[in-house]
Design an enzyme around this catalytic site. Sequence first.
Site, PDB file in Angstrom:
ATOM      1  N   ARG A   1      -8.983   1.716   8.798  1.00  0.00           N
ATOM      2  CA  ARG A   1      -8.615   0.343   9.134  1.00  0.00           C
ATOM      3  C   ARG A   1      -9.728  -0.403   9.848  1.00  0.00           C
ATOM      4  O   ARG A   1      -9.593  -1.592  10.131  1.00  0.00           O
ATOM      5  CB  ARG A   1      -7.349   0.327   9.989  1.00  0.00           C
ATOM      6  CG  ARG A   1      -6.075   0.535   9.170  1.00  0.00           C
ATOM      7  CD  ARG A   1      -4.860   0.484  10.044  1.00  0.00           C
ATOM      8  NE  ARG A   1      -3.630   0.379   9.246  1.00  0.00           N
ATOM      9  CZ  ARG A   1      -2.408   0.505   9.740  1.00  0.00           C
ATOM     10  NH1 ARG A   1      -2.255   0.716  11.044  1.00  0.00           N
ATOM     11  NH2 ARG A   1      -1.356   0.411   8.954  1.00  0.00           N
TER      12      ARG A   1
ATOM     13  N   ARG B   1      12.109  -3.676  10.856  1.00  0.00           N
ATOM     14  CA  ARG B   1      11.157  -3.062  11.780  1.00  0.00           C
ATOM     15  C   ARG B   1      10.817  -4.005  12.918  1.00  0.00           C
ATOM     16  O   ARG B   1      10.712  -5.221  12.728  1.00  0.00           O
ATOM     17  CB  ARG B   1       9.872  -2.681  11.036  1.00  0.00           C
ATOM     18  CG  ARG B   1      10.037  -1.517  10.115  1.00  0.00           C
ATOM     19  CD  ARG B   1       8.853  -1.297   9.191  1.00  0.00           C
ATOM     20  NE  ARG B   1       7.562  -1.615   9.799  1.00  0.00           N
ATOM     21  CZ  ARG B   1       6.408  -1.082   9.358  1.00  0.00           C
ATOM     22  NH1 ARG B   1       6.407  -0.234   8.357  1.00  0.00           N
ATOM     23  NH2 ARG B   1       5.264  -1.424   9.897  1.00  0.00           N
TER      24      ARG B   1
ATOM     25  N   ARG C   1      -0.073  -9.282  13.525  1.00  0.00           N
ATOM     26  CA  ARG C   1      -0.604  -8.182  12.713  1.00  0.00           C
ATOM     27  C   ARG C   1      -1.588  -8.708  11.672  1.00  0.00           C
ATOM     28  O   ARG C   1      -2.622  -8.091  11.420  1.00  0.00           O
ATOM     29  CB  ARG C   1       0.541  -7.438  12.027  1.00  0.00           C
ATOM     30  CG  ARG C   1       1.412  -6.640  12.982  1.00  0.00           C
ATOM     31  CD  ARG C   1       2.619  -6.088  12.263  1.00  0.00           C
ATOM     32  NE  ARG C   1       2.249  -5.067  11.289  1.00  0.00           N
ATOM     33  CZ  ARG C   1       3.015  -4.691  10.267  1.00  0.00           C
ATOM     34  NH1 ARG C   1       4.168  -5.286  10.066  1.00  0.00           N
ATOM     35  NH2 ARG C   1       2.626  -3.733   9.459  1.00  0.00           N
TER      36      ARG C   1
ATOM     37  N   LYS D   1       0.819  -1.219   0.000  1.00  0.00           N
ATOM     38  CA  LYS D   1       0.000   0.000   0.000  1.00  0.00           C
ATOM     39  C   LYS D   1       0.847   1.260   0.000  1.00  0.00           C
ATOM     40  O   LYS D   1       0.581   2.209  -0.747  1.00  0.00           O
ATOM     41  CB  LYS D   1      -0.918   0.022   1.229  1.00  0.00           C
ATOM     42  CG  LYS D   1      -1.966  -1.051   1.272  1.00  0.00           C
ATOM     43  CD  LYS D   1      -2.945  -0.811   2.406  1.00  0.00           C
ATOM     44  CE  LYS D   1      -2.280  -0.712   3.765  1.00  0.00           C
ATOM     45  NZ  LYS D   1      -1.594  -1.956   4.162  1.00  0.00           N
TER      46      LYS D   1
ATOM     47  N   ARG E   1      11.437  -7.580   4.873  1.00  0.00           N
ATOM     48  CA  ARG E   1      11.338  -6.140   4.631  1.00  0.00           C
ATOM     49  C   ARG E   1      12.262  -5.354   5.548  1.00  0.00           C
ATOM     50  O   ARG E   1      12.447  -5.689   6.711  1.00  0.00           O
ATOM     51  CB  ARG E   1       9.884  -5.669   4.834  1.00  0.00           C
ATOM     52  CG  ARG E   1       9.656  -4.216   4.455  1.00  0.00           C
ATOM     53  CD  ARG E   1       8.185  -3.886   4.409  1.00  0.00           C
ATOM     54  NE  ARG E   1       7.530  -3.942   5.700  1.00  0.00           N
ATOM     55  CZ  ARG E   1       6.290  -3.522   5.916  1.00  0.00           C
ATOM     56  NH1 ARG E   1       5.570  -3.055   4.916  1.00  0.00           N
ATOM     57  NH2 ARG E   1       5.755  -3.599   7.116  1.00  0.00           N
TER      58      ARG E   1
END
Length: 224
Positions: A101, A164, A175, A26, A137
Amino acid sequence: MPGTRLPGDPVMALNLVMLGPPGAGKGTQAERFALTHGVPKISTGDILREAVAAQTAMGVAAKKVMDAGRLVGDEIMIGIVSERLRRADAKAGFVLDGFPRTVPQAAALDGMLGSQPLVVVDIVVPEETLVRRLASRRMCGSCGHSALPNEKDCPKCGGDLVVRIDDSAGIVLERLRVYAEQTAPIVEFYRGRPNFRAIDGTKSPEEVQAAICAAVTAVAGGAA
């Protein structure tokens, strides 16, 4: 005030919401679209990171929630977005990344915009692909830019790339669980509307970008 139309706003040329689970791309696609169309990318993640870095009361509270892999509550997010959409640079349109969300957030966005146009794009990616993407990532520890796999340093500021905290294996699964439980229902909230489009997010970034532009053109016509 959240839930009401922004006073004095003209009809915007283009308002776009990017939906999709963590790892769907996104942020990257929102940034590309915003640059191409000359509208701001409004990322709730960026706003929250600024608050965390500044160690504001909201930032400290939000950090605890994000580090645990959960979503920041509706009241905080609706307030942040409502204020952001009132700024001058959002008058001609915007791309929202990370909001709404939840269904209450989506309903609040309807209230903020009133009769202003909105295009909703859902980037669809299978869970196994998302887990693989998130596990590998990296992002810049200085500016928060998400890096490509072949990049050694941040292409924006030259900073060091790090994994992260919320991309670690356990938190990734949490998540995705939270997304399925709380966020996926907003797809159903929008699905029946003529301004909604689903995009295959497993293709290359360029193919996804082209599909998003085609979808927006189909919905918004000349405005896209």
